[in-house]
Design a protein around this motif. Structure first.
Motif, PDB file in Angstrom:
ATOM      1  N   CYS A 103      38.591   9.076  25.977  1.00  0.00           N
ATOM      2  CA  CYS A 103      38.171   8.556  27.476  1.00  0.00           C
ATOM      3  C   CYS A 103      37.104   7.478  27.294  1.00  0.00           C
ATOM      4  CB  CYS A 103      37.529   9.984  27.892  1.00  0.00           C
ATOM      5  SG  CYS A 103      36.985   9.826  29.678  1.00  0.00           S
ATOM      6  N   ARG A 127      43.838   2.978  24.656  1.00  0.00           N
ATOM      7  CA  ARG A 127      42.805   2.939  25.652  1.00  0.00           C
ATOM      8  C   ARG A 127      41.420   3.609  25.278  1.00  0.00           C
ATOM      9  NH1 ARG A 127      41.983   6.807  30.127  1.00  0.00           N
ATOM     10  NH2 ARG A 127      39.978   6.484  29.491  1.00  0.00           N
ATOM     11  N   LYS A 132      32.111   3.105  32.147  1.00  0.00           N
ATOM     12  CA  LYS A 132      32.580   4.587  32.666  1.00  0.00           C
ATOM     13  C   LYS A 132      32.040   4.825  33.952  1.00  0.00           C
ATOM     14  CE  LYS A 132      34.738   6.836  31.022  1.00  0.00           C
ATOM     15  NZ  LYS A 132      36.418   6.742  31.245  1.00  0.00           N
ATOM     16  N   PRO A 133      32.857   5.004  34.824  1.00  0.00           N
ATOM     17  CA  PRO A 133      32.492   5.464  36.415  1.00  0.00           C
ATOM     18  C   PRO A 133      32.183   6.743  36.511  1.00  0.00           C
ATOM     19  CG  PRO A 133      35.007   5.578  36.105  1.00  0.00           C
ATOM     20  CD  PRO A 133      34.542   5.104  34.757  1.00  0.00           C
ATOM     21  N   GLU A 165      38.874  -0.166  31.550  1.00  0.00           N
ATOM     22  CA  GLU A 165      38.771  -0.109  32.933  1.00  0.00           C
ATOM     23  C   GLU A 165      37.613  -1.243  33.105  1.00  0.00           C
ATOM     24  OE1 GLU A 165      37.753   3.729  34.711  1.00  0.00           O
ATOM     25  OE2 GLU A 165      37.077   2.731  36.714  1.00  0.00           O
ATOM     26  N   GLN A 183      42.344  -1.942  33.707  1.00  0.00           N
ATOM     27  CA  GLN A 183      42.370  -0.714  34.537  1.00  0.00           C
ATOM     28  C   GLN A 183      41.438  -0.662  35.709  1.00  0.00           C
ATOM     29  OE1 GLN A 183      42.416   2.911  32.000  1.00  0.00           O
ATOM     30  NE2 GLN A 183      41.302   3.935  33.735  1.00  0.00           N
ATOM     31  N   GLY A 185      40.211   2.077  38.185  1.00  0.00           N
ATOM     32  CA  GLY A 185      40.046   3.142  38.271  1.00  0.00           C
ATOM     33  C   GLY A 185      40.596   3.841  39.596  1.00  0.00           C
ATOM     34  N   ALA A 186      40.633   5.102  39.624  1.00  0.00           N
ATOM     35  CA  ALA A 186      40.909   5.726  40.796  1.00  0.00           C
ATOM     36  C   ALA A 186      39.649   5.790  41.711  1.00  0.00           C
ATOM     37  CB  ALA A 186      40.861   7.436  40.658  1.00  0.00           C
ATOM     38  N   ARG A 187      38.393   5.497  41.152  1.00  0.00           N
ATOM     39  CA  ARG A 187      37.334   5.508  42.202  1.00  0.00           C
ATOM     40  C   ARG A 187      37.168   3.966  43.000  1.00  0.00           C
ATOM     41  NH1 ARG A 187      37.074   8.628  38.419  1.00  0.00           N
ATOM     42  NH2 ARG A 187      35.966  10.592  38.537  1.00  0.00           N
ATOM     43  N   LYS A 208      45.438   2.571  39.022  1.00  0.00           N
ATOM     44  CA  LYS A 208      45.307   4.108  39.222  1.00  0.00           C
ATOM     45  C   LYS A 208      45.306   4.472  40.880  1.00  0.00           C
ATOM     46  CE  LYS A 208      43.764   5.593  34.949  1.00  0.00           C
ATOM     47  NZ  LYS A 208      43.089   7.000  34.587  1.00  0.00           N
ATOM     48  N   ARG A 238      47.646   9.719  38.598  1.00  0.00           N
ATOM     49  CA  ARG A 238      46.528  10.433  37.742  1.00  0.00           C
ATOM     50  C   ARG A 238      45.934  11.762  38.423  1.00  0.00           C
ATOM     51  NH1 ARG A 238      42.087  11.579  40.221  1.00  0.00           N
ATOM     52  NH2 ARG A 238      40.613  10.895  38.669  1.00  0.00           N
ATOM     53  N   ASP A 270      49.264   9.414  33.949  1.00  0.00           N
ATOM     54  CA  ASP A 270      48.000   9.890  33.345  1.00  0.00           C
ATOM     55  C   ASP A 270      47.951  11.584  33.552  1.00  0.00           C
ATOM     56  OD1 ASP A 270      45.425  10.753  32.611  1.00  0.00           O
ATOM     57  OD2 ASP A 270      44.495   8.897  33.273  1.00  0.00           O
ATOM     58  N   GLN A 273      43.679  12.852  33.194  1.00  0.00           N
ATOM     59  CA  GLN A 273      42.877  13.049  34.150  1.00  0.00           C
ATOM     60  C   GLN A 273      43.727  13.996  35.384  1.00  0.00           C
ATOM     61  OE1 GLN A 273      40.241  10.983  33.496  1.00  0.00           O
ATOM     62  NE2 GLN A 273      41.527  10.003  32.182  1.00  0.00           N
ATOM     63  N   GLU A 299      44.557  10.810  26.745  1.00  0.00           N
ATOM     64  CA  GLU A 299      42.928  10.809  26.370  1.00  0.00           C
ATOM     65  C   GLU A 299      43.194  11.469  24.909  1.00  0.00           C
ATOM     66  OE1 GLU A 299      40.193   9.953  30.058  1.00  0.00           O
ATOM     67  OE2 GLU A 299      40.155  11.960  29.058  1.00  0.00           O
ATOM     68  N   ASP A 310      34.897  13.818  29.459  1.00  0.00           N
ATOM     69  CA  ASP A 310      36.089  14.464  29.468  1.00  0.00           C
ATOM     70  C   ASP A 310      36.516  15.133  28.260  1.00  0.00           C
ATOM     71  OD1 ASP A 310      36.389  13.713  32.189  1.00  0.00           O
ATOM     72  OD2 ASP A 310      37.512  11.968  31.660  1.00  0.00           O
TER      73      ASP A 310
HETATM   74  C1  PEP Z   1      39.757   7.425  32.823  1.00  0.00           C
HETATM   75  O1  PEP Z   1      40.745   6.903  32.742  1.00  0.00           O
HETATM   76  O2  PEP Z   1      38.980   7.766  31.838  1.00  0.00           O
HETATM   77  C2  PEP Z   1      39.187   7.528  34.173  1.00  0.00           C
HETATM   78  C3  PEP Z   1      37.920   7.643  34.565  1.00  0.00           C
HETATM   79  O3  PEP Z   1      40.223   7.534  35.252  1.00  0.00           O
HETATM   80  P1  PEP Z   1      40.549   7.808  36.709  1.00  0.00           P
HETATM   81  O4  PEP Z   1      39.711   6.451  37.446  1.00  0.00           O
HETATM   82  O5  PEP Z   1      41.836   8.032  36.971  1.00  0.00           O
HETATM   83  O6  PEP Z   1      39.375   8.949  37.076  1.00  0.00           O
END
Ligand code: PEP
Ligand code: MN
Length: 338
Positions: A103, A127, A132-133, A165, A183, A185-187, A208, A238, A270, A273, A299, A310
């Motif tokens: 992760c 990956r 990191k978000p 990311e 990448q 991310g989802a956020r 994502k 994801r 994915d 997640q 991951e 994670d």
């Molecule tokens: C990740 O890939 O570790 C991650 C934070 O993904 P996501 O944006 O899908 O939550």
């Protein structure tokens, strides 16, 4: 678009709608029914003004869209599967890609041992998050530039391509200098300024799906990237938020089928997640492979119990080996190879 007029509207009321439709640049074609009248507005809905605003007229019942809102990502515009060139490695069409790694990038030893292990098991892309978000500001935020340096070192030793990311517009340039795939991310799935900046880097993008994003909105986020001149997009399902709490998210495999049908872009799944539980990852990988996904992002950590993010959803090397060994029959079903 079709404008449906309320029953019992006067001829003047209908004329008013027709006049508005022309004023907005469409050619109006009224169709008079026994009970109700509709006005077909002829013109490209994607380049002309939206007619939804006509619902403010009291005689308008509803405005119906006929065309899809996305063009460049749609299968109609490009019937064949898109195959993306990731620094010489093909993804999409018959080429199934396995992206695997931690992760978060935590240390040189953690990253290099993982890179060697996932490569030996058949992954071709590494990956690892350098930025990191995290939901809480007190949690590990990633090693930043040092993490990128470690990813580059891992690529140099193993030849694995790198996906990582990018969290902000100001990081696009230097993340793109180290990564083969950016990448989103989802956020940030609807952070359009970041998406545009990432598109402009020219690098392939793994987009994502946001955890509350409708499929149409996800495809429209991808449309931004293509509209800004970058055709190299991989969609990534994801998991989305649902009422279910047994799993962290609900991996929406129906969305994978929809994305494959609606778009020519490769679709990556994915499962990590997507379910949030290491014990479920392997089954979801086989499900995704069987249903014609174009790849997986998984991951993997040398010691998930000690992971800095994670940990509960990361598989260890033995589990990763086992899941990779179980994939070939499912790939055979869809005519893809690793
Ligand atoms: C990740 O890939 O570790 C991650 C934070 O993904 P996501 O944006 O899908 O939550
Ligand atoms: Mn993660």
């Amino acid at each position: 678009m079709i404008i449906v007029i309320k029953p019992n509207t006067s001829p003047e009321g209908i004329e008013e709608v027709i006049a508005e439709v022309s004023k907005l640049g469409y050619e109006p074609r009224p169709i008079f029914g026994t009970e109700q009248t509709v006005v077909a507005a002829i013109g490209d809905e994607r380049t002309h003004r939206n007619l939804d605003s006509l619902t403010v007229l009291t005689q308008v019942q509803e405005v119906l869209r006929v065309q899809k809102r996305y063009t460049l990502v749609s299968r109609e515009s490009h019937p064949a599967d898109t195959i993306i060139n990731v620094d010489g490695l093909k993804v999409g069409g018959p080429h199934f890609a396995v992206m695997a790694g931690p992760c978060s990038v935590e240390s040189e030893e953690q990253l290099l041992t993982t890179a060697r292990a996932v490569k030996a098991a058949g992954a071709t892309i590494l990956r690892g998050g350098a930025y990191k978000p995290r939901t809480s500001p007190y949690e590990f935020q990633g090693l930043g530039k040092e993490g990128l340096r470690l990813l580059e070192a891992a690529k140099k030793e193993t030849g694995l391509k790198i996906v990582t990311e990018v969290l902000s517009e100001r990081d696009v340039e230097h993340v793109a200098a180290s990564a083969d795939i950016l990448q989103i991310g989802a956020r940030n799935a609807q952070n359009f300024q970041l998406i545009i900046e990432a598109a402009r880097s020219g690098k392939p993008i793994l987009l994502k799906r946001g955890f509350s994003q409708k499929i149409e909105e996800w495809l429209l986020s991808a449309e931004y990237i293509l509209a800004y001149g970058n055709p190299n997009v991989m969609l990534c399902e994801r998991g989305i938020r649902t009422f279910e709490t047994f799993t962290r998210n609900t991996l929406d495999l129906a969305a994978v089928a929809v994305a494959k049908m609606e778009s020519h872009l490769p679709v990556i799944v994915d499962p990590s997640q997507g379910c949030g539980k290491a014990s479920l990852v392997s089954a979801l990988c086989r499900g995704a492979a069987a249903m014609n996904a174009d790849g997986l992002i998984i991951e993997v950590h040398p010691n998930p119990a000690e992971a800095m993010s994670d940990g509960q959803q990361q598989v260890d090397f033995a589990a990763f080996d086992k899941l990779m060994a179980s994939l070939p029959p499912f790939l055979t079903l869809t005519g893809k190879t690793l």
